[in-house]
Design a protein around this motif. Structure first.
Motif, mmCIF file in Angstrom:
data_model
loop_
_atom_site.group_PDB
_atom_site.id
_atom_site.type_symbol
_atom_site.label_atom_id
_atom_site.label_comp_id
_atom_site.label_asym_id
_atom_site.label_seq_id
_atom_site.Cartn_x
_atom_site.Cartn_y
_atom_site.Cartn_z
ATOM 1 N N ASN A 24 -11.501 96.936 21.742
ATOM 2 C CA ASN A 24 -11.822 96.030 23.021
ATOM 3 C C ASN A 24 -10.869 94.603 22.533
ATOM 4 O O ASN A 24 -11.002 94.268 21.217
ATOM 5 C CB ASN A 24 -13.204 95.689 23.048
ATOM 6 C CG ASN A 24 -14.001 96.860 23.774
ATOM 7 O OD1 ASN A 24 -13.451 97.290 24.542
ATOM 8 N ND2 ASN A 24 -15.194 97.045 23.212
ATOM 9 N N ASN A 29 -11.400 94.107 27.647
ATOM 10 C CA ASN A 29 -10.783 95.062 28.086
ATOM 11 C C ASN A 29 -10.490 96.280 26.840
ATOM 12 O O ASN A 29 -10.210 95.856 25.927
ATOM 13 C CB ASN A 29 -9.504 94.640 28.572
ATOM 14 C CG ASN A 29 -9.628 93.618 29.698
ATOM 15 O OD1 ASN A 29 -10.355 93.974 30.543
ATOM 16 N ND2 ASN A 29 -8.771 92.571 29.461
ATOM 17 N N TYR A 31 -8.403 99.153 24.876
ATOM 18 C CA TYR A 31 -7.057 99.508 24.700
ATOM 19 C C TYR A 31 -7.190 100.632 23.632
ATOM 20 O O TYR A 31 -8.241 100.737 22.825
ATOM 21 C CB TYR A 31 -6.099 98.542 24.428
ATOM 22 C CG TYR A 31 -6.405 97.864 22.991
ATOM 23 C CD1 TYR A 31 -5.903 98.096 21.888
ATOM 24 C CD2 TYR A 31 -7.426 96.627 22.921
ATOM 25 C CE1 TYR A 31 -6.090 97.754 20.531
ATOM 26 C CE2 TYR A 31 -7.717 95.979 21.531
ATOM 27 C CZ TYR A 31 -6.990 96.625 20.665
ATOM 28 O OH TYR A 31 -7.060 95.765 19.383
ATOM 29 N N TYR A 57 -3.260 99.985 26.769
ATOM 30 C CA TYR A 57 -4.181 99.712 27.623
ATOM 31 C C TYR A 57 -4.320 100.933 28.529
ATOM 32 O O TYR A 57 -5.356 101.040 29.456
ATOM 33 C CB TYR A 57 -4.055 98.389 28.525
ATOM 34 C CG TYR A 57 -4.621 97.179 28.108
ATOM 35 C CD1 TYR A 57 -5.620 97.108 27.679
ATOM 36 C CD2 TYR A 57 -3.406 96.322 27.355
ATOM 37 C CE1 TYR A 57 -5.986 95.951 27.055
ATOM 38 C CE2 TYR A 57 -3.816 95.120 26.736
ATOM 39 C CZ TYR A 57 -4.728 94.835 26.448
ATOM 40 O OH TYR A 57 -5.132 93.749 25.651
#
Length: 102
Positions: A24, A29, A31, A57
């Motif tokens: 994260n 987010n 990845y 990602y």
């Protein structure tokens, strides 16, 4: 992208040195991160192994395992920390190939 709005794009193929990891970023987010080894011959015909740290990602490839062959395209960067140089690829596209016996 850097301050002068230019980038170095790279296309590379190689095999994974270790299993893919899901991480994260600071914003939460997800990845993926993996190390890829590329090989080529130098002018003397000796094999040269080039390690790349890869980040993406695109979490579709979370199941990549050590020895898997991948083809990647992305932005190339390098960094230096305590006299060690790292080669990084911020992967925009990835394609999985076969498996290498390592």
């Amino acid at each position: 992208m850097n301050s002068n709005n230019s980038m170095i794009c790279i296309t590379a193929s190689g095999y994974l040195e270790s299993d893919c990891e899901v991480k994260n970023d600071r914003n939460g987010n997800k990845y993926i991160r993996f190390k890829m080894i590329c090989s080529s011959k130098d002018t003397a015909g000796q094999t040269v192994y080039i390690p790349f740290r890869c980040f993406s990602y695109n979490t579709r490839y979370t199941e990549l395992k050590k020895g898997d062959v991948v083809f990647v395209m992305g932005e190339f960067k390098y960094s230096k920390f305590k006299d060690k140089i790292n080669f990084d690829i911020f992967v925009q596209q990835i394609c999985q190939g076969g498996m290498v016996n390592k």
